[in-house]
Scaffold this active site. Structure first.
Site, short mmCIF file in Angstrom:
data_model
loop_
_atom_site.label_atom_id
_atom_site.label_comp_id
_atom_site.label_asym_id
_atom_site.label_seq_id
_atom_site.Cartn_x
_atom_site.Cartn_y
_atom_site.Cartn_z
N HIS A 124 0.85 -1.18 0.00
CA HIS A 124 0.00 0.00 0.00
C HIS A 124 0.89 1.23 0.00
O HIS A 124 2.03 1.18 0.47
CB HIS A 124 -0.93 -0.01 1.22
CG HIS A 124 -2.05 -0.97 1.10
ND1 HIS A 124 -3.37 -0.62 1.26
CD2 HIS A 124 -2.06 -2.31 0.83
CE1 HIS A 124 -4.15 -1.68 1.10
NE2 HIS A 124 -3.37 -2.72 0.83
N CYS A 133 -8.00 -1.03 3.62
CA CYS A 133 -8.60 -2.06 4.46
C CYS A 133 -9.61 -1.41 5.39
O CYS A 133 -9.24 -0.54 6.20
CB CYS A 133 -7.53 -2.81 5.27
SG CYS A 133 -8.22 -4.03 6.42
#
Length: 312
Positions: free
Chosen positions: A209, A240
């Site tokens: 990420h 998430c």
């Protein structure tokens, strides 16, 4: 350095990206985007997830998406399957690959799966037994592999234990997920080398990420360690929902641009990929984090006469 000559780019935006979107994207549009990715040369895609439709309404049409998408020769359609019920649905929908996952953080695993790590490993053992004689690829995935927003650094022994469980169950492919962007080049190198030494036959994929702006820096660290498989998301979508501060995945177009400029082959047409990212942006109605889709490739030139000129 042991930089690979070619890299497999695995597109996860249709699952990891869209799962964060509250506005439902209709099935036909999802199929259109997948077909666009296929036309751009993407051949490995995590197309959807067989999770509870109540938990993730965006992916309630998983079977319909798989049925409608164009699947050219050599393509692999992966799906996330968190439990036996999801695995049964994935098998019925003729997925090429199931991805089963857990976190190496007890705290995050409880938030994400309502399970302890040990309970999740029991579930994965049951899944492995179910697909033992099924013609489907099974892949493991470990979230928070480089750090947890609740617990901080993850002990390498914990990661090795979980990887060892996957290996003992016959998994030969494993994704290391940087769920909240806590990876650093040093952590990437240390973790990859330790796992490769312990499980040399395990195919490792890295999933970064860009939470703290060094997603592609971590890719370079992975490349230097010889890793030739990376997950990324169209336009940089994703995150998430069960981890504070988790912003989007590294961007597929940006990753492909980086690899192209390093002379690494991907088989993906960057121009066509940018077109699909732009289409995703128009569907969602907002600007996405991807940079190359805005600036274009390095040698995209502009008209001299149309450029602003300093006055005075």
């Amino acid at each position: 350095m042991n930089i690979p000559a070619s890299v497999e780019v695995i597109e996860v935006g249709m699952r990891d990206g869209l799962q964060m979107e509250y506005q439902f994207i209709d099935t036909g549009t999802k199929v259109e985007l997948i077909n666009g990715l296929m036309a751009a040369g993407v051949r490995h895609i995590e197309a959807t997830s067989f999770v509870s439709p109540r938990a993730v309404p965006q992916l309630a049409d998983a079977a319909e998406v798989l049925a409608g998408a164009h699947r050219p020769a050599g393509s692999r359609f992966a799906v996330l399957a968190p439990n036996l019920k999801g695995v049964e649905r994935a098998i019925a929908a003729k997925a090429d690959e199931i991805v089963v996952f857990l976190s190496c953080s007890e705290s995050h695993n409880e938030k994400n799966l309502n399970r302890s790590i040990d309970r999740s490993l029991e579930d994965i053992s049951a899944i492995a037994q179910r697909v033992k004689d099924v013609d489907i690829i099974k892949k493991g995935a470990i979230a928070c592999a480089f750090g947890c927003p609740f617990e901080g650094d993850i002990d390498l022994d914990t990661l090795m234990r979980i990887a060892g469980n996957f290996h003992a169950l016959g998994f030969r492919a494993l994704t290391l997920g940087d769920t909240t962007g806590m990876a650093t080049p040093r952590l990437v190198t240390r973790t990859v080398l330790a796992l490769r030494d312990a499980f040399p036959e395990m195919k490792l994929t890295l999933h970064f990420h860009n939470t703290r702006g060094i997603g592609l820096v971590n890719v370079v660290a992975g490349l230097n360690a010889g890793i030739d498989s990376y997950e990324s998301s169209l336009g940089g979508l994703g995150g998430c929902p069960f981890a504070p501060g988790a912003s989007g995945n590294i961007c597929t177009e940006d990753l492909v641009y980086l690899l192209n400029e390093m002379g690494i082959q991907t088989g993906i047409d960057l121009g066509k990929l940018i077109d699909v990212a732009s289409r995703m942006e128009s569907i969602l109605g907002r600007s996405l984090p991807g940079q190359v889709m805005k600036a274009g490739p390095r040698l995209r030139l502009h008209g001299y006469e149309d450029a602003a000129c300093a006055m005075g």
